[in-house]
Structures are given as C-alpha cells and as structure tokens.
Motif scaffolding. Structure first.
Motif, PDB file in Angstrom:
ATOM      1  N   ALA A 133       0.823  -1.213   0.000  1.00 10.52           N
ATOM      2  CA  ALA A 133       0.000   0.000   0.000  1.00 10.52           C
ATOM      3  C   ALA A 133       0.858   1.265   0.000  1.00 10.52           C
ATOM      4  O   ALA A 133       0.384   2.328  -0.399  1.00 10.52           O
ATOM      5  N   ARG A 134       2.084   1.166   0.431  1.00 15.42           N
ATOM      6  CA  ARG A 134       2.971   2.337   0.457  1.00 15.42           C
ATOM      7  C   ARG A 134       3.992   2.341  -0.676  1.00 15.42           C
ATOM      8  O   ARG A 134       4.660   3.340  -0.893  1.00 15.42           O
ATOM      9  N   HIS A 135       4.110   1.248  -1.412  1.00 15.40           N
ATOM     10  CA  HIS A 135       5.168   1.168  -2.412  1.00 15.40           C
ATOM     11  C   HIS A 135       4.682   0.951  -3.837  1.00 15.40           C
ATOM     12  O   HIS A 135       5.499   0.907  -4.753  1.00 15.40           O
ATOM     13  N   VAL A 136       3.384   0.811  -4.025  1.00 14.60           N
ATOM     14  CA  VAL A 136       2.870   0.693  -5.387  1.00 14.60           C
ATOM     15  C   VAL A 136       2.850   2.087  -6.017  1.00 14.60           C
ATOM     16  O   VAL A 136       2.868   3.106  -5.301  1.00 14.60           O
ATOM     17  N   VAL A 137       2.801   2.146  -7.335  1.00 17.36           N
ATOM     18  CA  VAL A 137       2.711   3.418  -8.037  1.00 17.36           C
ATOM     19  C   VAL A 137       1.545   4.221  -7.453  1.00 17.36           C
ATOM     20  O   VAL A 137       0.511   3.668  -7.089  1.00 17.36           O
ATOM     21  N   SER A 138       1.715   5.517  -7.333  1.00 20.60           N
ATOM     22  CA  SER A 138       0.785   6.354  -6.567  1.00 20.60           C
ATOM     23  C   SER A 138      -0.662   6.286  -7.051  1.00 20.60           C
ATOM     24  O   SER A 138      -1.580   6.322  -6.240  1.00 20.60           O
ATOM     25  N   PHE A 139      -0.918   6.154  -8.345  1.00 19.60           N
ATOM     26  CA  PHE A 139      -2.305   6.176  -8.800  1.00 19.60           C
ATOM     27  C   PHE A 139      -3.067   4.893  -8.453  1.00 19.60           C
ATOM     28  O   PHE A 139      -4.295   4.867  -8.513  1.00 19.60           O
ATOM     29  N   LYS A 140      -2.368   3.834  -8.068  1.00 21.36           N
ATOM     30  CA  LYS A 140      -3.034   2.598  -7.636  1.00 21.36           C
ATOM     31  C   LYS A 140      -3.139   2.507  -6.115  1.00 21.36           C
ATOM     32  O   LYS A 140      -3.774   1.599  -5.588  1.00 21.36           O
TER      33      LYS A 140
END
Length: 181
Positions: A133-140
């Motif tokens: 939740a903290r390391h995925v690309v920001s729009f996801k």
C-alpha cells in the motif's frame, strides 16, 4: 472491453504465504512493483479471470491456492492523463477491479514467472502485509489500501496475528504524487 464510464474490468490478486507475507513482483523492464492483476475477457467471470491471470503471471494453478476472500463490487482507479490513450475508442480512463485474497497451499516451487507467453514480471519476493500500500505506483495506492483493509480481518483471523491499521503516510520530501482516485 471498456465499460460506458471508461473503466476496464480487471481482477487483482493478493497472494498470501503461510507466514502472512504477500507476493510482490517487479514488472518486466520496469522499476515498478505490484500485485498480479489483469483484464477480464467479456466471456469470463471475475473468478475465471483471476485463475487465468494467476496462471499467466505466476504459473500457479487452482490446486496451488485457496481463495480466502474477494472484494464486493468494483474498486476503481483512474489513470494519470499521460497514460490515457485518447486516440483509442472507447477511451479507457482507468480500471475497475475485483480483488481476491489467495493463500498459497503448496510450496514456492510452483511459482513460475515465465509461465505465460509474454512474462509480466521478472522478480518477486514476499513482503509484509501493508508494504504494497505504500510502495505501489501512486495512482493505484487508494485501491491497494482499500483491498488490504478489506482483507486484513481475514488474514488476522486466519493467522491469529494483529496487523494493525494501515501505517501512516510517510513524510514527503516536497515531490508531488498523483492523488489516488
């Protein structure tokens, strides 16, 4: 297949191991890491699409996993405008997803990133529950947070662990992130 609102139906897969850690994979030729996910075909149910994507992206078959839970309804995210292909009709502005929580019931030896015709991932690892939740690309990010919040009680009950709440947002260094839609 794009719906009337411009969203592509899709499935997402959260794969849990016996230690409560999650499968996290790096996209081929990219720096981005994510959960397995993929588009639904018009003749598939979300469950059928999930099993197909699972096999294509991880090499796992239905006998390698146990379905523990799924989200109710669709979780949506919008693509940043630079990724919207405006010349295509219908125009896809984002994805709407049903997420599945799976438990790996066999060993890791069944995992194969080269199972599909065109591999999507080139590396994988197990990570702590809230890490994606903290390391995925920001729009996801918003969709990942909602899916993991939905699945956290199932995982806590299954493993008799306390995951706690989603960790607070880390301090930013002034660089802007896209807001999750």
């Amino acid at each position: 297949m794009i719906d009337v609102d411009g969203y592509r139906p899709n499935v997402g897969i959260v794969l849990l191991n016996g230690d409560g850690r999650l499968f996290w994979a790096r996209r081929v030729s990219r720096d981005g890491w994510q959960f397995p996910q993929g588009g639904m075909r018009s003749d598939e149910t979300p469950l059928e699409a999930m099993y197909r994507e699972l096999q294509e992206e991880t090499g796992l078959a239905p006998q390698h996993v146990e379905v523990l839970a799924s989200t109710r309804g669709w979780l949506r995210y919008r693509l940043p405008s630079r990724y919207v292909r405006r010349h295509q009709r219908p125009t896809c502005i984002g994805q709407k997803q049903v997420w599945f929580l799976l438990r790996l019931v066999g060993g890791e030896q069944a995992l194969r990133l080269d199972a599909g015709e065109k591999p999507e991932f080139d590396l994988w690892r197990w990570v702590d529950f809230w890490y994606p939740a903290r390391h995925v690309v920001s729009f996801k990010r918003g969709v990942y947070e909602r899916a993991l919040r939905h699945f956290a009680p199932v995982v806590e009950s299954l493993l008799s662990v306390q995951l706690g709440n989603l960790p607070p947002e880390p301090a930013r260094d002034g660089g802007g992130d896209c807001a999750a839609a």
